[in-house]
Design an enzyme around this catalytic site. Sequence first.
Site, PDB file in Angstrom:
ATOM      1  CD  GLU A  82      -2.843   1.023   2.506  1.00 34.81           C
ATOM      2  OE1 GLU A  82      -3.125  -0.093   2.974  1.00 34.81           O
ATOM      3  OE2 GLU A  82      -3.268   2.083   2.972  1.00 34.81           O
ATOM      4  CE  LYS A 271      -5.875  -1.408   5.995  1.00 33.58           C
ATOM      5  NZ  LYS A 271      -4.989  -0.581   5.166  1.00 33.58           N
ATOM      6  CG  ASP A 287       1.738 -16.578  12.148  1.00 34.95           C
ATOM      7  OD1 ASP A 287       0.959 -15.946  11.397  1.00 34.95           O
ATOM      8  OD2 ASP A 287       1.413 -17.606  12.752  1.00 34.95           O
ATOM      9  CG  HIS A 384      -3.670   8.038   0.048  1.00 33.31           C
ATOM     10  ND1 HIS A 384      -4.707   7.160   0.180  1.00 33.31           N
ATOM     11  CD2 HIS A 384      -2.863   7.805   1.087  1.00 33.31           C
ATOM     12  CE1 HIS A 384      -4.522   6.433   1.264  1.00 33.31           C
ATOM     13  NE2 HIS A 384      -3.408   6.811   1.832  1.00 33.31           N
TER      14      HIS A 384
HETATM   15  C1  MEV Z   1      -5.660   3.172   5.514  1.00 35.96           C
HETATM   16  O1  MEV Z   1      -4.818   2.112   5.120  1.00 35.96           O
HETATM   17  C2  MEV Z   1      -5.658   3.301   7.035  1.00 35.96           C
HETATM   18  C3  MEV Z   1      -6.583   4.385   7.609  1.00 35.96           C
HETATM   19  O2  MEV Z   1      -7.924   4.167   7.174  1.00 35.96           O
HETATM   20  C4  MEV Z   1      -6.479   4.293   9.110  1.00 35.96           C
HETATM   21  C5  MEV Z   1      -7.448   5.187   9.856  1.00 35.96           C
HETATM   22  O3  MEV Z   1      -8.551   5.505   9.326  1.00 35.96           O
HETATM   23  O4  MEV Z   1      -7.108   5.538  11.007  1.00 35.96           O
HETATM   24  C6  MEV Z   1      -6.209   5.758   7.114  1.00 35.96           C
END
Ligand code: MEV
Length: 441
Positions: A82, A271, A287, A384
Site C-alpha cells: 500500500e 487497521k 506470522d 495519497h
Molecule cells: C488506511 O490504510 C488506514 C486508515 O484508514 C487508518 C485510519 O482511518 O485511522 C487511514
Amino acid sequence: MAHGHETTRIPGFYRLSLTERRAVVLAKTGTDLAALDHGGLDLATADGMIENVVGTYALPFALAPNFRIDGCDHFVPMVVEEPSVVAAAANAARMVRAGGGFTTEHDAPVMIAQVQLLDVADPDAACARLAAAEPEILALCAAAAPRIVERGGGPRNVTSRVLSRPTDPDGGMVVVHLHVDCRDAMGANLVNGVAETVAASLARIAGSGARVGLRILSNLAENRLVRVRARVPAAALADALHTDGLAVRDGIVAASRFAELDPFRAATHNKGIMNGVDAVLVATGNDWRGVEAGAHAYAARSGRYAPLAIWRAEGGDLHGELAMPMAVGTVGGAIQVHPGAQLAIKLAGAHSARVLAALAGAAGLASNLAALRALATDGIQRGHMSLHARAVARGVGAAGPLLDRVAVAIAAEGDVRPERARAVLDELLAAELKSRQSSLT
Ligand code: MEV
C-alpha cells in the site's frame, strides 16, 4: 545490532534514488542490500519452505528512517503493497522524535498452549487436582522442551478453567493453559509440541474420565504484550498548512475518542495500526496472521471492540499509548531459512524478540498517529494524492529536482494523469533549456 548512536534521521531519504538509498544504508549500518535484488528468496529455498511451490512473489521492501526507540535509532524494515504506509510511518516517527522518541515495555515472551479436556465428570475437582499437581506438570513440560529451558525459557505456570459442566449440552469441558516462556522464538512449534507431549498426562491428572481434545497455542497472547508510548510536542504536529499545533493535537484526541466510543471506527483505527505492525512482521518473516488474530481478540477483550492505541492531550503535548499482544520471534520458523527476513532483522537492529516487538509496536503507533493527523486535518486523500503524483511523475521520466516539481504541480492541479505529468515535464524542460540558452547569449 542496534544502530544505537548512528542516527537514522535522514532528511530527504525518500527523494534519493534506490541506489543512493542503498549507499546511505551501507554507510550507516555496514549492510549490503544486494541480497534483496530478487526478493531476498531464491527458488530452491522457497521450494523447501512450503508445498507445491511454482515460483516466488515479491513485494516492495522499504526502510522507514527517523525511528528513535528506547534511546536507540533504528531503521524499520517494512514490506507492504500500500502506498503511503512507509512515508506516513517515517513522518510520524520524525514528530515523535521531537518529543524524545518512543518508549516501550514488553512482558516476558510467554505463550499459552491450550489443552482441551472433554467428558470430565467433575470439572471442579479436575481443576483442583490440576492446580495441586502444578509442579509435576511444569516438570513434564520442561522435560518436553529441554532446549528452551537451557536457553533460560520454559514452562512458567499452569492454569485451568471449567468451560462447561456435565449437565450442559457440551458435557464436562475443562481447558488447561500451559504458560511457556519462548525467549526469542515466536514459539508456535515449541508450545504445540509441549501441549501434545503432556496432554495425556494432564487427562490422567484431571481424572474424572477426562479425555484429551485439542492441543494448540492460543493467539490471544495476553501475557506477551508490548506497550509503546509517544509524546509529541504540539509544535511538532504543525506544518506550513496547519500552523496551530494545539488545534492539530486536539483533532487527534477527538479522533481517538471517536474510536473509543464506536467499534466501527475502532476497526479502521486498528487497521491503521496494523498497517505499520504487519509491514514489519512480513519483512522479518513473522506470522502476521497470528499477531492480527491476537490483536483483534485483545481489542475485544472487554466485550466491546476497542482501539489498541489511544491519544490524549497532556500539557502542550500529545501523548499516545499502544498496548497489544506481540508474539514475534527473531529465531526459528521461516526466519531460519529466509535470507530476506534475516537481513531485515539485522537491519532493524532487532537482536532479540523484545526489540523486534518494540519496533513493530512503534511502527504501529507511528502509522496510527500519521493516519489520525491526516484525517483530523486534510483528510486522507491529499497525502495519497501527492505520493501518487510522485509515482506518476517518475513513470513519465521525471528525475532529480524535476521529479518534485512535476509531482507538486500535478497534485496541486488535482490532475495526476500521466499525460498531464508528461506535459508539465516537457514545459519545465523547455523552460530550463530556454534559460540555459539565454544565459549563454
Ligand atoms: C488506511 O490504510 C488506514 C486508515 O484508514 C487508518 C485510519 O482511518 O485511522 C487511514
